[in-house]
Design a protein around this motif. Sequence first.
Motif, PDB file in Angstrom:
ATOM      1  N   ASP A  31       0.826  -1.214   0.000  1.00 45.58           N
ATOM      2  CA  ASP A  31       0.000   0.000   0.000  1.00 45.58           C
ATOM      3  C   ASP A  31       0.860   1.265   0.000  1.00 45.58           C
ATOM      4  O   ASP A  31       0.405   2.330  -0.410  1.00 45.58           O
ATOM      5  CB  ASP A  31      -0.955   0.024   1.202  1.00 45.58           C
ATOM      6  N   MET A  35       2.512   3.358  -4.604  1.00 48.00           N
ATOM      7  CA  MET A  35       2.355   4.771  -4.974  1.00 48.00           C
ATOM      8  C   MET A  35       3.699   5.446  -5.249  1.00 48.00           C
ATOM      9  O   MET A  35       3.744   6.644  -5.525  1.00 48.00           O
ATOM     10  CB  MET A  35       1.628   5.536  -3.860  1.00 48.00           C
ATOM     11  N   LEU A  36       4.799   4.685  -5.174  1.00 50.15           N
ATOM     12  CA  LEU A  36       6.137   5.251  -5.385  1.00 50.15           C
ATOM     13  C   LEU A  36       6.682   4.772  -6.734  1.00 50.15           C
ATOM     14  O   LEU A  36       6.298   3.702  -7.205  1.00 50.15           O
ATOM     15  CB  LEU A  36       7.052   4.825  -4.233  1.00 50.15           C
ATOM     16  N   LEU A  93       4.967   7.680   4.167  1.00 47.40           N
ATOM     17  CA  LEU A  93       4.727   7.441   5.591  1.00 47.40           C
ATOM     18  C   LEU A  93       4.316   5.987   5.777  1.00 47.40           C
ATOM     19  O   LEU A  93       3.589   5.437   4.928  1.00 47.40           O
ATOM     20  CB  LEU A  93       3.551   8.279   6.095  1.00 47.40           C
ATOM     21  N   ALA A  97       0.975   5.639  10.313  1.00 50.19           N
ATOM     22  CA  ALA A  97       1.161   7.080  10.570  1.00 50.19           C
ATOM     23  C   ALA A  97       0.306   7.948   9.640  1.00 50.19           C
ATOM     24  O   ALA A  97       0.417   9.173   9.675  1.00 50.19           O
ATOM     25  CB  ALA A  97       2.644   7.447  10.422  1.00 50.19           C
ATOM     26  N   TRP A  98      -0.540   7.339   8.828  1.00 55.76           N
ATOM     27  CA  TRP A  98      -1.400   8.130   7.942  1.00 55.76           C
ATOM     28  C   TRP A  98      -2.502   8.809   8.754  1.00 55.76           C
ATOM     29  O   TRP A  98      -2.897   8.317   9.823  1.00 55.76           O
ATOM     30  CB  TRP A  98      -2.056   7.240   6.879  1.00 55.76           C
ATOM     31  N   GLY A  99      -3.010   9.921   8.215  1.00 55.31           N
ATOM     32  CA  GLY A  99      -4.189  10.574   8.814  1.00 55.31           C
ATOM     33  C   GLY A  99      -3.895  11.377  10.062  1.00 55.31           C
ATOM     34  O   GLY A  99      -4.787  11.699  10.827  1.00 55.31           O
ATOM     35  N   TYR A 102       1.186  14.263   9.443  1.00 54.90           N
ATOM     36  CA  TYR A 102       2.659  14.246   9.450  1.00 54.90           C
ATOM     37  C   TYR A 102       3.254  14.584   8.070  1.00 54.90           C
ATOM     38  O   TYR A 102       4.267  15.276   7.978  1.00 54.90           O
ATOM     39  CB  TYR A 102       3.186  12.870   9.876  1.00 54.90           C
ATOM     40  N   GLY A 126       5.825  15.002  -8.379  1.00 55.59           N
ATOM     41  CA  GLY A 126       4.738  14.416  -9.144  1.00 55.59           C
ATOM     42  C   GLY A 126       4.163  13.262  -8.365  1.00 55.59           C
ATOM     43  O   GLY A 126       4.734  12.838  -7.344  1.00 55.59           O
ATOM     44  N   LEU A 127       3.036  12.780  -8.812  1.00 54.14           N
ATOM     45  CA  LEU A 127       2.341  11.696  -8.107  1.00 54.14           C
ATOM     46  C   LEU A 127       1.561  10.876  -9.114  1.00 54.14           C
ATOM     47  O   LEU A 127       1.110  11.403 -10.135  1.00 54.14           O
ATOM     48  CB  LEU A 127       1.386  12.285  -7.056  1.00 54.14           C
ATOM     49  N   VAL A 137      -1.792  16.552   0.175  1.00 55.31           N
ATOM     50  CA  VAL A 137      -0.622  17.027   0.927  1.00 55.31           C
ATOM     51  C   VAL A 137       0.054  18.175   0.174  1.00 55.31           C
ATOM     52  O   VAL A 137       0.388  19.218   0.743  1.00 55.31           O
ATOM     53  CB  VAL A 137       0.398  15.872   1.123  1.00 55.31           C
TER      54      VAL A 137
HETATM   55  C1  LIG Z   1       0.812  10.198   0.611  1.00 54.62           C
HETATM   56  C2  LIG Z   1       0.780  10.008   2.110  1.00 54.62           C
HETATM   57  C3  LIG Z   1       2.115  10.436   2.715  1.00 54.62           C
HETATM   58  C4  LIG Z   1      -0.341  10.895   2.645  1.00 54.62           C
HETATM   59  O1  LIG Z   1      -0.548  10.606   4.002  1.00 54.62           O
HETATM   60  P1  LIG Z   1      -1.709  11.333   4.817  1.00 54.62           P
HETATM   61  O2  LIG Z   1      -1.711  10.732   6.147  1.00 54.62           O
HETATM   62  O3  LIG Z   1      -2.957  11.331   4.004  1.00 54.62           O
HETATM   63  O4  LIG Z   1      -1.206  12.843   4.850  1.00 54.62           O
HETATM   64  P2  LIG Z   1      -0.904  13.683   6.158  1.00 54.62           P
HETATM   65  O5  LIG Z   1       0.075  12.969   7.006  1.00 54.62           O
HETATM   66  O6  LIG Z   1      -0.558  15.041   5.738  1.00 54.62           O
HETATM   67  O7  LIG Z   1      -2.297  13.637   6.931  1.00 54.62           O
HETATM   68  C5  LIG Z   1      -3.383  14.359   6.405  1.00 54.62           C
HETATM   69  C6  LIG Z   1      -4.632  14.055   7.145  1.00 54.62           C
HETATM   70  O8  LIG Z   1      -4.401  13.961   8.546  1.00 54.62           O
HETATM   71  C7  LIG Z   1      -5.525  14.527   9.219  1.00 54.62           C
HETATM   72  N1  LIG Z   1      -5.032  15.052  10.510  1.00 54.62           N
HETATM   73  C8  LIG Z   1      -5.261  14.464  11.699  1.00 54.62           C
HETATM   74  N2  LIG Z   1      -4.641  15.157  12.667  1.00 54.62           N
HETATM   75  C9  LIG Z   1      -4.030  16.198  12.079  1.00 54.62           C
HETATM   76  C10 LIG Z   1      -3.239  17.272  12.575  1.00 54.62           C
HETATM   77  N3  LIG Z   1      -2.941  17.392  13.870  1.00 54.62           N
HETATM   78  N4  LIG Z   1      -2.747  18.170  11.694  1.00 54.62           N
HETATM   79  C11 LIG Z   1      -3.024  18.062  10.394  1.00 54.62           C
HETATM   80  N5  LIG Z   1      -3.780  17.071   9.861  1.00 54.62           N
HETATM   81  C12 LIG Z   1      -4.275  16.135  10.705  1.00 54.62           C
HETATM   82  C13 LIG Z   1      -6.057  15.594   8.322  1.00 54.62           C
HETATM   83  O9  LIG Z   1      -7.446  15.653   8.465  1.00 54.62           O
HETATM   84  C14 LIG Z   1      -5.596  15.196   6.947  1.00 54.62           C
HETATM   85  O10 LIG Z   1      -6.615  14.699   6.127  1.00 54.62           O
HETATM   86  P3  LIG Z   1      -7.489  15.727   5.225  1.00 54.62           P
HETATM   87  O11 LIG Z   1      -6.564  16.717   4.634  1.00 54.62           O
HETATM   88  O12 LIG Z   1      -8.133  14.827   4.228  1.00 54.62           O
HETATM   89  O13 LIG Z   1      -8.442  16.355   6.156  1.00 54.62           O
HETATM   90  C15 LIG Z   1       0.512   8.531   2.506  1.00 54.62           C
HETATM   91  O14 LIG Z   1      -0.748   8.157   2.003  1.00 54.62           O
HETATM   92  C16 LIG Z   1       1.569   7.585   1.942  1.00 54.62           C
HETATM   93  O15 LIG Z   1       2.667   7.472   2.486  1.00 54.62           O
HETATM   94  N6  LIG Z   1       1.215   6.874   0.859  1.00 54.62           N
HETATM   95  C17 LIG Z   1       2.106   5.919   0.214  1.00 54.62           C
HETATM   96  C18 LIG Z   1       3.342   6.576  -0.373  1.00 54.62           C
HETATM   97  C19 LIG Z   1       2.999   7.796  -1.207  1.00 54.62           C
HETATM   98  O16 LIG Z   1       1.945   7.874  -1.819  1.00 54.62           O
HETATM   99  N7  LIG Z   1       3.935   8.751  -1.245  1.00 54.62           N
HETATM  100  C20 LIG Z   1       3.770   9.948  -2.052  1.00 54.62           C
HETATM  101  C21 LIG Z   1       4.158   9.660  -3.460  1.00 54.62           C
HETATM  102  S1  LIG Z   1       3.770  11.035  -4.500  1.00 54.62           S
END
Ligand SMILES: CC(C)(COP(=O)(O)OP(=O)(O)OC[C@H]1O[C@@H](n2cnc3c(N)ncnc32)[C@H](O)[C@@H]1OP(=O)(O)O)[C@@H](O)C(=O)NCCC(=O)NCCS
Length: 181
Positions: A31, A35-36, A93, A97-99, A102, A126-127, A137
């Motif tokens: 998972d 995405m990388l 992440l 640690a999602w959501g 961070y 890019g993504l 993000v």
């Molecule tokens: C892409 C990835 C890093 C995003 O992770 P994520 O947890 O969705 O992003 P964040 O850590 O910024 O968390 C954001 C969510 O945390 C929530 N959140 C909870 N507590 C929070 C706080 N104290 N401060 C900010 N946001 C908070 C927010 O609501 C936010 O969701 P929303 O914007 O939909 O409301 C993760 O899905 C991942 O590692 N995926 C696989 C690898 C990947 O895709 N890498 C990027 C390649 S381009």
Amino acid sequence: MFPELQSERLILRDFRESDFDVHNAFLNDFDVSKMLTVVPHPYTKDDGEWWFDHCRTTPHSEEINWVIDNGEGLVGVIGIRNVSTTPHLGYWLAKSAWGKGYASEATNMICNYVFNRMNALAMNTGLFTINPKSLNVLQKNGFEITGETKEKNRARGDIEMDYTTVTLTKDRWQSMQAIAA
Ligand SMILES: CC(C)(COP(=O)(O)OP(=O)(O)OC[C@H]1O[C@@H](n2cnc3c(N)ncnc32)[C@H](O)[C@@H]1OP(=O)(O)O)[C@@H](O)C(=O)NCCC(=O)NCCS
């Protein structure tokens, strides 16, 4: 010297040998790697050794990779390559640690570093277009979509997938900071 960065919740720091097992376990999650662009699946000990060696030996004038540490240890990685031209951002992440915000917080710290300390004029990344979490993000940090292309995805067996390119200029970053202040 390694450019360690700190925010209220996160330390962005250099890799330690003690990160090795947890790093490899987190990245052996399809998972995450699906995405990388270049991370293989499964992710083996040899892959981890290659990466740790790469981080140790690559000059910071070319590439910098930070461990995202939430105070309890490694929860992800964020990095920039093309450091001396237009930096290119990448991050992941652990699923646990999602959501928590961070990734957005760590991206904000890197934007601050790139624009206020390195004085770069823009940062690109890019993504895969099927990755709205990552677009979220980046857009929260001011990145804007510049186009669509194709990129290979190693974890999925090098298939070509739609890929959205984004950029953030120093001007836009600084005007967003001024509004937030
Ligand atoms: C892409 C990835 C890093 C995003 O992770 P994520 O947890 O969705 O992003 P964040 O850590 O910024 O968390 C954001 C969510 O945390 C929530 N959140 C909870 N507590 C929070 C706080 N104290 N401060 C900010 N946001 C908070 C927010 O609501 C936010 O969701 P929303 O914007 O939909 O409301 C993760 O899905 C991942 O590692 N995926 C696989 C690898 C990947 O895709 N890498 C990027 C390649 S381009």
